[in-house]
Design an enzyme around this catalytic site. Structure first.
Site, PDB file in Angstrom:
ATOM      1  CE1 TYR A 106      45.422  40.152  33.823  1.00 53.61           C
ATOM      2  CE2 TYR A 106      47.037  38.523  33.103  1.00 53.61           C
ATOM      3  CZ  TYR A 106      46.020  39.405  32.811  1.00 53.61           C
ATOM      4  OH  TYR A 106      45.583  39.545  31.510  1.00 53.61           O
TER       5      TYR A 106
ATOM      6  N   GLY B 146      39.022  50.288  27.427  1.00 55.72           N
ATOM      7  CA  GLY B 146      40.427  49.872  27.419  1.00 55.72           C
ATOM      8  C   GLY B 146      40.928  49.632  26.004  1.00 55.72           C
TER       9      GLY B 146
ATOM     10  CG  ASN C  37      37.370  50.887  37.031  1.00 54.10           C
ATOM     11  OD1 ASN C  37      38.023  50.781  35.988  1.00 54.10           O
ATOM     12  ND2 ASN C  37      37.777  50.361  38.168  1.00 54.10           N
TER      13      ASN C  37
ATOM     14  CE  LYS D 299      21.111  31.470  38.907  1.00 50.58           C
ATOM     15  NZ  LYS D 299      21.489  31.378  40.317  1.00 50.58           N
TER      16      LYS D 299
END
Ligand code: NAD
Ligand code: UDP
Length: 313
Positions: free
Chosen positions: A144, A11, A33, A104
């Site tokens: 959003y 992006g 993606n 984690k």
């Protein structure tokens, strides 16, 4: 050499971040993606043997061994995040769960690209991190805003419950080369309109304000945040110089020397009336970080980019 995962790496912001991390000698994995990202944004990095690109959607689990994760995957322009609002929520929430679960498991540091939108239409000005915001939970921007707010909650709960080393930055309006020319954000819209001699579309009366940050300043702030010890944020990363949309339009017209006319269109629902970061905390915790590139200089670089892009098509 650190191994770094950047989700949303193809992006606008993610591609600048990948480039900077590679230039600093890291091994970088870009995951995307291609919903709003594009291979064009990263093609110049593909010769680098320390750069890998993986097509993957963060709403599905992903396994890899890395030292750091920058979680940037999420459409950011209102047109794109409202195109499929349920998917936007899934990207923010399930994407955060998947990336936090990964962090984690492999004990990686993880940074979340949160947003000034968590403050909604703010009643406190400028916005400080302690302010809890004024968000419409059912409006058209909520996919959003609330998605990002839930992601912040997930980050802090993974930190409290599982001791994941988290970093949360709240990014204010950021612009620069590689913004999508049709993503409807104000800076790219005004520049493309001015360069094409089309009308400049001002929504509402144009007196609403935003504070525009050049992408290089953001990338610097994000990397400094990742490198902090014992600080999780949230921290505002933005440029505190505030402009009305009318002032932005005038500045774009001046630099492009365009004869485009201003036209006034209806203001979209829940459009925040004002936005400006208080960056006191960022200065304190991020080693005196502050934006270096002001609007005129940043606009010139961005206008050059779009000028070349439009000539190529
Ligand atoms: P962008 O749309 O250019 O980049 C987002 C990237 O994420 C794209 O490459 C897109 O294809 C990818 N993506 C989207 N959904 C995905 C999914 N489900 N799985 C994998 N990849 C996915 O937007 P940007 O301006 O570069 O924003 C990057 C991040 O910064 C976003 O998280 C955004 O919310 C945040 N942010 C940006 C701004 C800004 O002004 N640009 C302000 C605040 C926060
Ligand atoms: N805006 C505008 N004309 C446009 C696009 C946007 O006047 O062609 C306004 C929009 O209504 C908002 C501001 O510019 O008040 C910033 O919009 P953007 O979508 O870039 O970012 P956000 O609203 O998410 O801060």
């Amino acid at each position: 050499m650190k191994r770094v995962l950047v989700t949303g790496g193809a992006g606008f912001i993610g591609s600048h971040l990948c480039e900077r991390l590679l230039n600093e000698g890291n091994d970088v994995v870009c995951l995307d993606n291609y919903f709003t990202g594009n291979k064009r944004n990263i093609v110049h990095l593909m010769d680098n043997p320390y750069f890998e690109v993986i097509r993957h959607d963060v709403t599905h689990p992903f396994f890899i061994e890395v030292d750091e994760i920058y979680n940037m995957a999420c459409p950011a322009s209102p047109i794109h995040y409202q195109y499929n609002p349920i998917k936007t929520i899934k990207t923010s929430v399930m994407g955060a769960i998947n990336m936090l679960g990964l962090a984690k498991r492999i004990k990686a540091k993880i940074l979340q690209a949160s947003t000034s939108e968590v403050y909604g239409d703010p009643l406190v000005h400028p916005q400080v991190e302690e302010y809890w915001g004024n968000v419409n939970p059912i409006g058209i921007r909520s996919c959003y805003d609330e998605g990002k707010r839930c992601a912040e909650s997930l980050f802090f709960n993974y930190n409290r419950q599982n001791e994941v080393d988290i970093k949360v930055i709240r990014i204010f309006n950021t612009y620069g080369p590689r913004m999508h020319p049709q993503d409807g954000r104000v800076v790219s819209n005004f520049i493309v309109q001015a360069l094409k001699g089309e009308d400049i579309t001002i929504f509402g009366d144009g007196k609403q304000t935003r504070s525009f940050q050049y992408v290089d300043d953001l990338v610097e702030g994000a990397i400094r945040m990742m490198n902090t010890e014992g600080f999780s944020g949230p921290v505002n990363v933005g440029n505190p110089n505030e402009f009305t949309m009318l002032e932005l339009a005038q500045e774009v017209l001046r630099i492009t020397n365009s004869k485009s006319k201003l036209i006034f269109l209806p203001l979209p629902a829940d459009d925040p009336t004002q936005r400006k970061p208080d960056i006191t905390l960022a200065k304190k915790e991020l080693d005196n970080w502050e934006p270096k590139i002001q609007l005129a200089e940043g606009l010139e670089k961005t206008i050059n980019y779009f000028d070349n892009l439009l000539r190529d098509v």
